[in-house]
Design an enzyme around this catalytic site. Structure first.
Site, PDB file in Angstrom:
ATOM      1  N   CYS A 192      -4.348   7.858   5.247  1.00 19.50           N
ATOM      2  CA  CYS A 192      -3.779   7.004   3.385  1.00 19.50           C
ATOM      3  C   CYS A 192      -5.168   7.082   3.165  1.00 19.50           C
ATOM      4  O   CYS A 192      -5.022   7.149   1.905  1.00 19.50           O
ATOM      5  CB  CYS A 192      -3.438   5.633   3.520  1.00 19.50           C
ATOM      6  SG  CYS A 192      -4.897   4.594   4.636  1.00 19.50           S
ATOM      7  N   GLU A 243       0.792  -1.132   0.193  1.00 13.63           N
ATOM      8  CA  GLU A 243       0.231  -0.330  -0.109  1.00 13.63           C
ATOM      9  C   GLU A 243       0.979   1.615   0.015  1.00 13.63           C
ATOM     10  O   GLU A 243       2.060   1.178   0.914  1.00 13.63           O
ATOM     11  CB  GLU A 243      -1.080  -0.121   1.056  1.00 13.63           C
ATOM     12  CG  GLU A 243      -2.002   1.678   1.290  1.00 13.63           C
ATOM     13  CD  GLU A 243      -2.475   1.552   2.441  1.00 13.63           C
ATOM     14  OE1 GLU A 243      -2.548   2.747   3.033  1.00 13.63           O
ATOM     15  OE2 GLU A 243      -3.155   0.549   3.362  1.00 13.63           O
TER      16      GLU A 243
END
Length: 486
Positions: free
Chosen positions: A263, A226
């Site tokens: 995020c 990620e």
């Protein structure tokens, strides 16, 4: 202290010895091992939060909630292991009269082997030593070697100590969990011949470097990274007219939550030109407060990112908030959709911290061209009204993200069975989620047994077990009403 090559080799050897034991472990035992870690972490929550607050500058209240999320997801994976659906049990009975004749085939998913997990800076519990990557890898039946993040070394060491003790006391094999430190150790870890897969949460540059190392091995392994996400938001003129002030307040709260270090922060927001929404956001942003950032490196990079964006001739500073305790000042910047379509590589580069970029669009055509230039993201959000025609817009957002939100804000990721926390490159290196139960799928591989004697089959593929487990037989889904004693 950096882990030496000799120490890493010892951890790897122990993980290799533990791998077949984890793979063959009874689901009830494996679930018990996961719950043991959760219980041990919960017992030491006060101590761990104190260490984390000192190392990360994060608020103790937020950290305590993160511990609850971390132990909760360990318990959720324990439930998933007991339920057994993750095994994807599939049986085709022998059919000698078929053309061509069909043998008996029995298929399930098994653990890949030792997994490397790279901890993140911004979630020192939920994406760290016993976070989601570790929990899903263990649930899949694999030992784990964690590369600790340099932003919270003492917390990583103490968490690992507690987790290893819990596993040992619960009867898990030696070598089930280990922690290494240092960048070079991380590079060696992802290339170590014992490691069969890796999970990563962090920067685009760091993740890409490790991805390349994993892919460049003599025996390439899957790397689930990620990496970065701008999480586009689209606000229509009708939505501004109906609830503009509410939306402005929601945006201000979302992009500054955790000092903009999530995020899922809404990093780019497409707003209708001339609707007055920019003024509403500016008024709300002026009251925002930015706290300290996680590390000195992130603290230095944040203002550099702002300067980089402002260097583009289309970008203007709309509003700033207040910084406290040497923290990061929130910023709201503006540009236009034409500039984004032309220079997406510059204007849509992720800036980690409390900043968001408002992008004005004059019509649907401008909006659609700009959205087509947005890189892959974890989330995309649409604020529209029932009167809006959003079919084309929604199709574009679905292409750009793994989770599409309506009338909400992306800074919040529920740990559930249906969650998808992943998206097209560069958000992630794969299509799998790193949050929720299906994160387990990353660390499993399919294995089929053909015409195997019953006594040689894995326990979960035997007829006695199939009577209590969800499975597919000859193409028909079978879901036992009562799973019985799992």
């Amino acid at each position: 202290m950096t882990t030496t090559p000799e120490e890493l080799d010892a951890f790897a050897a122990a993980a290799a010895a533990a791998a077949p034991l984890w793979r063959a472990s009874a689901r009830a035992d494996r679930a018990g091992w996961l719950r043991a870690i959760a219980a041990e972490v919960d017992r030491h929550v006060d101590e761990l939060v104190t260490i984390a607050a000192d190392e990360t500058r994060l608020d103790p209240g937020r950290l305590r909630g993160e511990v609850a999320r971390t132990t909760g997801q360990l318990r959720l994976f324990a439930e998933a292991v007991e339920e057994g659906g993750f095994l994807e049990l599939t049986i085709d009975d022998a059919a000698p009269d078929a053309v061509p004749p069909r043998p008996e085939l029995r298929r399930l998913l098994v653990g890949v082997g030792p997994v490397a997990v790279f901890a993140a800076s911004n979630f020192p519990f939920a994406f760290s030593v016993v976070g989601g990557d570790t929990a899903s890898a263990l649930a899949a039946g694999n030992p784990v070697i964690v590369k600790a993040h340099s932003g919270h070394p003492r917390l990583s060491a103490r968490t690992a100590e507690l987790a290893v003790r819990a596993l040992t006391d619960a009867g898990a094999p030696d070598g089930s969990l280990a922690v290494v430190t240092g960048r070079e150790a991380g590079n060696v870890l992802v290339q170590h011949p014992v490691v069969r897969a890796a999970g990563f949460t962090g920067s685009l540059s760091g993740g890409r470097a490790l991805f390349d190392l994993a892919s460049g091995r003599p025996d390439p392994i899957p790397f689930y990274g990620e990496l970065g996400s701008v999480n586009p938001v689209v606000v229509t003129a009708a939505a501004v007219a109906v609830r503009g002030e509410e939306l402005a307040g929601g945006l201000a709260a979302s992009f500054t939550q955790g000092s903009g270090q999530f995020c899922t922060k809404p990093g780019v927001v497409f707003v209708p030109a001339g609707a007055g929404f920019e003024d509403m956001v500016a008024a709300r942003a002026g009251a925002t407060i930015g706290g300290p950032l996680l590390t000195e490196r992130i603290t230095r990079a944040y203002p550099e990112g702002i300067v980089h964006l402002l260097a583009d001739p289309s970008v203007e500073l709309l509003a700033t908030g207040t910084a406290v305790d040497g923290g990061a000042r929130p910023h709201v910047l503006t540009t236009d959709a034409t500039a984004v379509a032309a220079r997406a590589d510059v204007l849509l580069e992720e800036c980690f911290g409390p900043v968001t970029l408002l992008v004005r669009y004059r019509d649907d055509a401008e909006l659609h061209r700009a959205l087509a230039a947005v890189p892959g993201s974890l989330t995309a959000t649409l604020h529209a009204e029932d009167t809006d025609d959003v079919d084309t817009l929604l199709a574009l957002l679905q292409e750009r993200a793994g989770r599409v939100l309506f009338q909400g804000w992306p800074t919040g990721v529920a740990v559930t069975w249906s969650q998808q926390h992943g998206g097209p490159w560069p958000a992630t290196t794969s299509l799998h989620t790193s949050v929720g139960v299906t994160a387990i799928r990353r660390f499993l591989r399919p294995l089929t047994f053909q015409d195997a004697p019953g006594r040689l089959l894995p326990d979960d593929l035997r007829n006695e077990a199939l009577a209590t487990l969800p499975h597919r037989r000859n193409g028909i889904l079978v879901v036992p009403v009562d799973h019985g004693d799992r």
